[in-house]
Motif scaffolding. Structure first.
Motif, PDB file in Angstrom:
ATOM      1  N   PHE A  20       4.955   6.491 -33.715  1.00  0.00           N
ATOM      2  CA  PHE A  20       5.658   5.372 -33.084  1.00  0.00           C
ATOM      3  C   PHE A  20       7.100   5.294 -33.571  1.00  0.00           C
ATOM      4  N   TYR A  21       7.301   5.407 -34.876  1.00  0.00           N
ATOM      5  CA  TYR A  21       8.643   5.242 -35.447  1.00  0.00           C
ATOM      6  C   TYR A  21       9.534   6.465 -35.286  1.00  0.00           C
ATOM      7  N   LYS A  22       8.982   7.648 -35.320  1.00  0.00           N
ATOM      8  CA  LYS A  22       9.717   8.893 -35.091  1.00  0.00           C
ATOM      9  C   LYS A  22      10.890   9.142 -36.045  1.00  0.00           C
ATOM     10  N   HIS A  23      11.013   8.403 -37.126  1.00  0.00           N
ATOM     11  CA  HIS A  23      12.035   8.700 -38.134  1.00  0.00           C
ATOM     12  C   HIS A  23      11.536   8.255 -39.498  1.00  0.00           C
ATOM     13  N   ASP A  24      12.365   8.427 -40.512  1.00  0.00           N
ATOM     14  CA  ASP A  24      11.933   8.153 -41.879  1.00  0.00           C
ATOM     15  C   ASP A  24      11.499   6.704 -42.076  1.00  0.00           C
ATOM     16  N   ILE A  25      10.289   6.575 -42.566  1.00  0.00           N
ATOM     17  CA  ILE A  25       9.743   5.262 -42.910  1.00  0.00           C
ATOM     18  C   ILE A  25       8.989   5.404 -44.222  1.00  0.00           C
ATOM     19  N   LYS A  26       8.808   4.288 -44.889  1.00  0.00           N
ATOM     20  CA  LYS A  26       7.983   4.259 -46.091  1.00  0.00           C
ATOM     21  C   LYS A  26       6.738   3.447 -45.736  1.00  0.00           C
ATOM     22  N   ILE A  27       5.575   4.001 -45.986  1.00  0.00           N
ATOM     23  CA  ILE A  27       4.315   3.343 -45.629  1.00  0.00           C
ATOM     24  C   ILE A  27       3.526   3.061 -46.899  1.00  0.00           C
ATOM     25  N   ASP A  28       3.067   1.820 -47.032  1.00  0.00           N
ATOM     26  CA  ASP A  28       2.260   1.411 -48.180  1.00  0.00           C
ATOM     27  C   ASP A  28       0.928   0.861 -47.668  1.00  0.00           C
TER      28      ASP A  28
END
Length: 166
Positions: A20-28
């Motif tokens: 969905f985001y298609k770019h750098d994300i941080k997931i916790d």
């Protein structure tokens, strides 16, 4: 009923978030235990029980903002439907996805066009089947159940967000 958080479901959920985001994300990754009081209030408002006493969710840091992805189950005709809902920093639905559909009929609720009906929904604008949400022939039970399920998560999100500020 119990819910097993299998690696298949976890992996598909994370894959859905990333695509969905298609770019750098941080997931916790987190778990949230729903208090009896919160559970009772939301269930009475939506007229649907929570599938269990806790849910899995992810906090997503994107462009300096925090978004949330909540994973839950709702009961279709006879089997659970596992679904994921992404909320932005304003607590609006920005994406939803069926992670696992276990029924023989009604899988059309997985369709992007049908799921797009929920975009922008907030806990102060809960949508109702047939009034706001289109039905799908052969999937009436799943449609009603999913609509209530996404409404439950919209009402639960502020509790999750408050819990993370502690």
């Amino acid at each position: 009923m119990t819910f097993i958080f299998t690696s298949e479901i976890k992996d598909k959920s994370i894959e859905t978030i990333k695509s969905f985001y298609k770019h750098d994300i941080k997931i916790d990754s987190k778990k949230f235990s729903i208090s009896k009081k919160t559970k009772r209030i939301i269930q009475n408002k939506i007229k649907q029980k929570f599938y269990r006493d806790q849910i899995h969710y992810w906090i997503i840091k994107v462009d300096g903002k925090y978004h949330y992805a909540l994973l839950d189950n709702t009961l279709g005709k006879t089997m659970p439907i596992t679904f994921l809902v992404l909320f932005d920093e304003n607590q609006e639905v920005i994406h939803s996805s069926i992670i696992k559909y276990r029924e023989g009929y009604g899988g059309e609720i997985s369709g992007k066009n049908w799921l797009n009906q929920f975009l922008g929904m907030r806990n102060d604008s809960l949508l109702k089947f047939e009034k706001d949400i289109d039905g799908i022939t052969g999937a009436t039970i799943s449609v009603k159940s999913f609509t209530k399920g996404i409404s439950k998560l919209s009402l639960l999100l502020p509790h999750i967000m408050a819990n993370n500020k502690k």
